[in-house]
Design an enzyme around this catalytic site. Structure first.
Site, PDB file in Angstrom:
ATOM      1  N   SER A   1     -44.344 -87.998  -4.688  1.00 52.38           N
ATOM      2  CA  SER A   1     -43.500 -88.255  -3.534  1.00 52.38           C
ATOM      3  C   SER A   1     -42.988 -89.695  -3.585  1.00 52.38           C
ATOM      4  O   SER A   1     -42.309 -90.064  -4.543  1.00 52.38           O
ATOM      5  CB  SER A   1     -44.286 -87.946  -2.251  1.00 52.38           C
ATOM      6  OG  SER A   1     -43.423 -87.796  -1.149  1.00 52.38           O
TER       7      SER A   1
ATOM      8  N   HIS B   1     -45.500 -79.307  -0.493  1.00 56.24           N
ATOM      9  CA  HIS B   1     -45.359 -80.703  -0.899  1.00 56.24           C
ATOM     10  C   HIS B   1     -46.662 -81.258  -1.466  1.00 56.24           C
ATOM     11  O   HIS B   1     -46.643 -82.141  -2.333  1.00 56.24           O
ATOM     12  CB  HIS B   1     -44.901 -81.532   0.305  1.00 56.24           C
ATOM     13  CG  HIS B   1     -44.419 -82.894  -0.062  1.00 56.24           C
ATOM     14  ND1 HIS B   1     -43.251 -83.108  -0.774  1.00 56.24           N
ATOM     15  CD2 HIS B   1     -44.934 -84.136   0.182  1.00 56.24           C
ATOM     16  CE1 HIS B   1     -43.074 -84.407  -0.951  1.00 56.24           C
ATOM     17  NE2 HIS B   1     -44.082 -85.051  -0.390  1.00 56.24           N
TER      18      HIS B   1
END
Length: 246
Positions: free
Chosen positions: A93, A227
């Site tokens: 990320s 995610h």
């Protein structure tokens, strides 16, 4: 095997004779402990460094860093003594953008090309679309952390723990929110993208755009999950990285 911390910026998992090193860069709001289980999981000759961002855990008393450029500059400088063996970087990320920025600085400024750049669940540098969650207040930051997952919900509901975590979360969301799209500078190392197929924000197309960040090979691996697919797919990802560094 004990963990050594010669640099305040890295938690170092020593091996006797490292053939290569892997630096792991956490996500927004994350810490070095996210990669603790990676410490000696890549084999007896691959040493792992996990970045310790200021303002959390052992560095809780230090001011947080609030820009991608400042983080990249500091980490690049601290990494120079560790480039005596081939160095690869994995970032998840926010950490993926940071990994790229560190790779650019090492190669273009110091002539040290990475052995590999491993980027997870993040748009390529010329595709990022920043959002300023940090400008909407603490509730917006907490809501975004909850939406993406990866943080124990109990930490966000306990008032004392939440107050302890919020400064780092605010700072990291400012880092992400002020990191704007820029012309990509291709690196002379392989780039590998990793994606959770149910990621709510990052698409396969976003990850394939990372091919523009390398003059050599690009590959993409997709895993089940969102995610934070890494929670369930850690062993598969670690095995894949170890194989590429072999």
């Amino acid at each position: 095997m004990p963990v050594s911390t010669e640099s305040t910026w890295f938690r170092r998992y020593r091996v006797a004779r490292p053939r290569a090193r892997l630096l792991c860069l956490p996500h927004a709001g994350g810490s070095a402990s996210f990669f603790h289980s990676w410490g000696h999981a890549l084999g007896a000759d691959i040493e792992v460094l996990a970045a310790r961002y200021p303002g959390r855990q052992e560095r809780i008393a230090e001011p947080c860093v609030e820009s991608m450029e400042s983080l990249a500059e500091s980490i690049t400088h601290e990494l120079l003594p560790y480039t005596d063996v081939p160095l690869a970087v994995f970032g998840h990320s926010m950490g993926a953008s940071l990994a790229y920025e560190v790779g650019v600085r090492l190669e273009k400024r110091y002539g040290t090309a990475l052995r590999g750049l491993f980027v997870s669940c993040r748009q390529a540098p010329h595709r990022v679309e920043p959002e300023r969650h940090d400008l909407r207040g603490d509730e917006a930051v907490v809501a975004e952390v909850r939406r993406l997952g990866g943080t124990d919900p109990g930490l966000l509901t306990d008032p004392d723990l939440r107050e302890l975590l919020l400064p780092a979360m605010r700072a990291d969301f400012r880092v992400v929110g002020t990191y704007e799209a820029r012309p990509v500078i291709p690196l002379g190392c392989p780039v590998v993208g990793y994606l959770g197929e149910s990621d709510p924000d990052v698409t396969e197309g976003d990850m394939r755009a990372w091919r523009d960040a390398t003059t050599v090979e690009f590959d993409l691996r997709t895993f089940s999950g969102g995610h934070f697919y890494l929670a369930d797919e850690k062993e598969s990802v670690v095995r894949d990285i170890a194989g590429r560094l072999a």
